[in-house]
Motif scaffolding. Structure first.
Motif, PDB file in Angstrom:
ATOM      1  N   LEU A   1       0.837  -1.201   0.000  1.00 50.98           N
ATOM      2  CA  LEU A   1       0.000   0.000   0.000  1.00 50.98           C
ATOM      3  C   LEU A   1       0.874   1.254   0.000  1.00 50.98           C
ATOM      4  O   LEU A   1       0.617   2.200  -0.747  1.00 50.98           O
ATOM      5  CB  LEU A   1      -0.935   0.006   1.207  1.00 50.98           C
ATOM      6  N   GLU A   2       1.919   1.254   0.811  1.00 47.59           N
ATOM      7  CA  GLU A   2       2.824   2.403   0.840  1.00 47.59           C
ATOM      8  C   GLU A   2       3.495   2.591  -0.522  1.00 47.59           C
ATOM      9  O   GLU A   2       3.600   3.714  -1.023  1.00 47.59           O
ATOM     10  CB  GLU A   2       3.887   2.203   1.921  1.00 47.59           C
ATOM     11  N   TYR A   3       3.923   1.499  -1.139  1.00 48.41           N
ATOM     12  CA  TYR A   3       4.543   1.572  -2.463  1.00 48.41           C
ATOM     13  C   TYR A   3       3.552   2.138  -3.485  1.00 48.41           C
ATOM     14  O   TYR A   3       3.900   3.004  -4.287  1.00 48.41           O
ATOM     15  CB  TYR A   3       5.023   0.197  -2.911  1.00 48.41           C
ATOM     16  N   LEU A   4       2.310   1.652  -3.458  1.00 45.35           N
ATOM     17  CA  LEU A   4       1.298   2.125  -4.405  1.00 45.35           C
ATOM     18  C   LEU A   4       0.994   3.610  -4.196  1.00 45.35           C
ATOM     19  O   LEU A   4       0.804   4.351  -5.158  1.00 45.35           O
ATOM     20  CB  LEU A   4       0.024   1.290  -4.291  1.00 45.35           C
ATOM     21  N   GLU A   5       0.950   4.047  -2.958  1.00 45.18           N
ATOM     22  CA  GLU A   5       0.717   5.456  -2.674  1.00 45.18           C
ATOM     23  C   GLU A   5       1.865   6.317  -3.212  1.00 45.18           C
ATOM     24  O   GLU A   5       1.628   7.370  -3.810  1.00 45.18           O
ATOM     25  CB  GLU A   5       0.532   5.678  -1.175  1.00 45.18           C
ATOM     26  N   GLU A   6       3.095   5.863  -3.027  1.00 48.37           N
ATOM     27  CA  GLU A   6       4.253   6.600  -3.538  1.00 48.37           C
ATOM     28  C   GLU A   6       4.257   6.622  -5.062  1.00 48.37           C
ATOM     29  O   GLU A   6       4.546   7.658  -5.673  1.00 48.37           O
ATOM     30  CB  GLU A   6       5.549   5.986  -3.008  1.00 48.37           C
ATOM     31  N   ALA A   7       3.933   5.485  -5.680  1.00 49.78           N
ATOM     32  CA  ALA A   7       3.887   5.416  -7.141  1.00 49.78           C
ATOM     33  C   ALA A   7       2.783   6.328  -7.680  1.00 49.78           C
ATOM     34  O   ALA A   7       2.973   7.006  -8.701  1.00 49.78           O
ATOM     35  CB  ALA A   7       3.664   3.975  -7.593  1.00 49.78           C
ATOM     36  N   ASN A   8       1.652   6.360  -7.007  1.00 46.54           N
ATOM     37  CA  ASN A   8       0.548   7.228  -7.415  1.00 46.54           C
ATOM     38  C   ASN A   8       0.950   8.691  -7.304  1.00 46.54           C
ATOM     39  O   ASN A   8       0.672   9.493  -8.207  1.00 46.54           O
ATOM     40  CB  ASN A   8      -0.690   6.938  -6.565  1.00 46.54           C
ATOM     41  N   ASP A   9       1.619   9.062  -6.213  1.00 51.96           N
ATOM     42  CA  ASP A   9       2.087  10.437  -6.050  1.00 51.96           C
ATOM     43  C   ASP A   9       3.066  10.816  -7.155  1.00 51.96           C
ATOM     44  O   ASP A   9       2.997  11.923  -7.712  1.00 51.96           O
ATOM     45  CB  ASP A   9       2.752  10.623  -4.685  1.00 51.96           C
ATOM     46  N   ALA A  10       3.976   9.908  -7.487  1.00 47.81           N
ATOM     47  CA  ALA A  10       4.956  10.176  -8.545  1.00 47.81           C
ATOM     48  C   ALA A  10       4.261  10.348  -9.891  1.00 47.81           C
ATOM     49  O   ALA A  10       4.594  11.251 -10.669  1.00 47.81           O
ATOM     50  CB  ALA A  10       5.989   9.051  -8.614  1.00 47.81           C
TER      51      ALA A  10
END
Length: 83
Positions: free
Chosen positions: A8-17
């Motif tokens: 979930l943290e990875y997906l949130e970071e990828a979404n922000d990027a």
């Protein structure tokens, strides 16, 4: 941290990027439009709008689950451009 939390943290970071990349591209596009002579800029904006309408029609024809999202993002882009 559990695997689900890490994912979930990875997906949130990828979404922000991805959002920031889109913002950068939109900013560059708007700057290019501003640099054009007014008549040319209007022609380019109309051409882009027509291309977006074509893409939206294609998504609708294909019954894509992304049709509404594409429409909303396109609308937001042009609404923001008018400010």
């Amino acid at each position: 941290m559990s695997t689900v939390e890490q994912r979930l943290e990875y997906l949130e970071e990828a979404n922000d990027a991805l959002r920031m990349q889109n913002h950068v591209l939109a900013t560059a596009f708007k700057a290019m439009i501003r640099a054009l002579p007014p008549e040319t800029a209007q022609d380019v904006v109309e051409s882009v709008q027509l291309a977006f309408e074509d893409a939206l029609a294609e998504l609708s024809y294909e019954d894509s689950p992304h049709t509404d999202l594409f429409h909303d993002v396109t609308y937001a882009f042009f609404r923001e451009r008018e400010r």
